[in-house]
Motif scaffolding. Sequence first.
Motif, short mmCIF file in Angstrom:
data_model
loop_
_atom_site.label_atom_id
_atom_site.label_comp_id
_atom_site.label_asym_id
_atom_site.label_seq_id
_atom_site.Cartn_x
_atom_site.Cartn_y
_atom_site.Cartn_z
N LEU A 1 0.86 -1.15 -0.05
CA LEU A 1 0.06 -0.07 0.06
C LEU A 1 0.99 1.23 -0.09
O LEU A 1 0.60 2.38 -0.80
CB LEU A 1 -0.99 0.12 1.32
CG LEU A 1 -2.26 -0.92 1.00
CD1 LEU A 1 -2.74 -1.07 2.47
CD2 LEU A 1 -3.15 -0.24 0.08
N GLY A 2 1.73 1.22 0.78
CA GLY A 2 2.72 2.64 0.92
C GLY A 2 3.80 2.58 -0.36
O GLY A 2 3.98 3.69 -0.63
N GLN A 3 3.75 1.32 -1.40
CA GLN A 3 4.50 1.96 -2.47
C GLN A 3 3.75 2.16 -3.56
O GLN A 3 3.98 2.57 -4.99
CB GLN A 3 5.18 0.44 -2.91
CG GLN A 3 6.30 -0.02 -1.71
CD GLN A 3 6.84 -1.29 -1.95
OE1 GLN A 3 6.41 -2.17 -2.78
NE2 GLN A 3 8.06 -1.63 -1.52
N LEU A 4 2.30 2.21 -3.47
CA LEU A 4 1.23 2.42 -4.67
C LEU A 4 1.33 3.90 -4.99
O LEU A 4 1.40 4.63 -3.81
CB LEU A 4 0.01 1.82 -4.32
CG LEU A 4 -0.27 0.54 -4.51
CD1 LEU A 4 -1.68 0.14 -4.14
CD2 LEU A 4 0.07 -0.10 -5.96
N GLY A 5 1.30 4.30 -6.04
CA GLY A 5 1.04 5.72 -6.69
C GLY A 5 -0.20 6.24 -6.34
O GLY A 5 -1.33 5.39 -6.32
N GLU B 1 -6.52 -0.44 -7.35
CA GLU B 1 -5.59 -1.44 -6.56
C GLU B 1 -5.30 -1.20 -5.12
O GLU B 1 -5.26 -2.02 -4.22
CB GLU B 1 -4.13 -1.59 -7.28
CG GLU B 1 -3.04 -2.61 -6.74
CD GLU B 1 -3.53 -4.00 -7.10
OE1 GLU B 1 -3.18 -4.89 -6.50
OE2 GLU B 1 -4.58 -3.96 -7.88
N ARG B 2 -5.41 0.18 -4.78
CA ARG B 2 -5.51 0.45 -3.27
C ARG B 2 -6.60 0.24 -2.68
O ARG B 2 -6.57 -0.32 -1.40
CB ARG B 2 -5.21 1.98 -3.38
CG ARG B 2 -5.15 2.50 -2.07
CD ARG B 2 -4.75 4.29 -2.09
NE ARG B 2 -3.62 4.43 -2.33
CZ ARG B 2 -2.55 4.41 -1.66
NH1 ARG B 2 -2.75 4.10 -0.40
NH2 ARG B 2 -1.25 4.79 -2.13
#
Length: 326
Positions: free
Chosen positions: A290-294, A300-301
């Motif tokens: 989650l922390g790496q998603l833009g 996707e989040r």
Amino acid sequence: MELRIGCRRPPEESVPGLLRYRIASKIVKRQPLGGTDDEWVVIEPVYRAIELLEQLHDTPAQEALLIGRFSFNVRFKWFKNWANSEASRRLGLASIPDGPANLRMLRRTLSLEMAYRPGGVLATKIYMKHIAVATTEGCASRPGGAQAELLAEVNQHESERDLHLVLEEFRNYQEGVLPAGPGARSLTEFFAGIDAQLDAASAAAPKTQRNDRDVLNLLTKRAKVLHLGPANYCWFTGPSRALCLKLAGTPTVDRPLIGMCGSARCPQATHHSGHRSVWAEHADRTKIFLGQLGTTRKTERTRLQADHDRALRVIAGIDSAIAIEG
């Protein structure tokens, strides 16, 4: 075709006087591009033949292809013509009879020769790299046999393991450590019924000590419906209640589809203290993703956030159940 110079491994003497010969090569069929490294145990004549091929190689550099790609039919025709020639007879070699021969036939003959030895079906499965024993049985025309005995033994061990797992969870229940998950109430009620039977028996005979064997007899029926998932126990009491079968559209199957288990929603699934670490690891990894998603990856989040929240709920349920005292 994948054999290379230097593929022979040093012979291993597992017991005095008994040498084991291995060659290293690659499995190409159904493997990623480039193949997968593997080793084979071979008989000594094969080992010596490879050694001779290395000596006769035009450019015997390390890791060079020993034979490379070739046409078996052409090679076999050449070899057969030589084997049936006058030069071969002078060496005392037997002639090769007329008739077709191909790699599939040779593989089948080898399968038959191996499979009809003691324990040979399982050995053939491993050596021929078959995915399932059923393939080996069909190849060797030998249904049943050693693998059936092994399967029966495995099933017996699994039954004993399941029975002791149920006993362990029953003891946890008696100590106040309860299960969690959608199927927790049903399992707790079952344990309560068993506990009541033991109490009634003890009251009728106060000098009788109820041992594990007596308890196991009462738990046997429940142990037969236990299926182990990576992060839960599945108590498959009926296909109509199994979420995995509903999702797969196979409501009449007599076993759960553990790979499709949604244990956070299935009424036949329970979570126990031993499963907490799996859910905790899953929650940590999901949080990292989650922390790496833009900011643009909203769909996707949303999916990952729901998955993370579900894992946290399961962990909280396990912690809450463990904290309850009887």
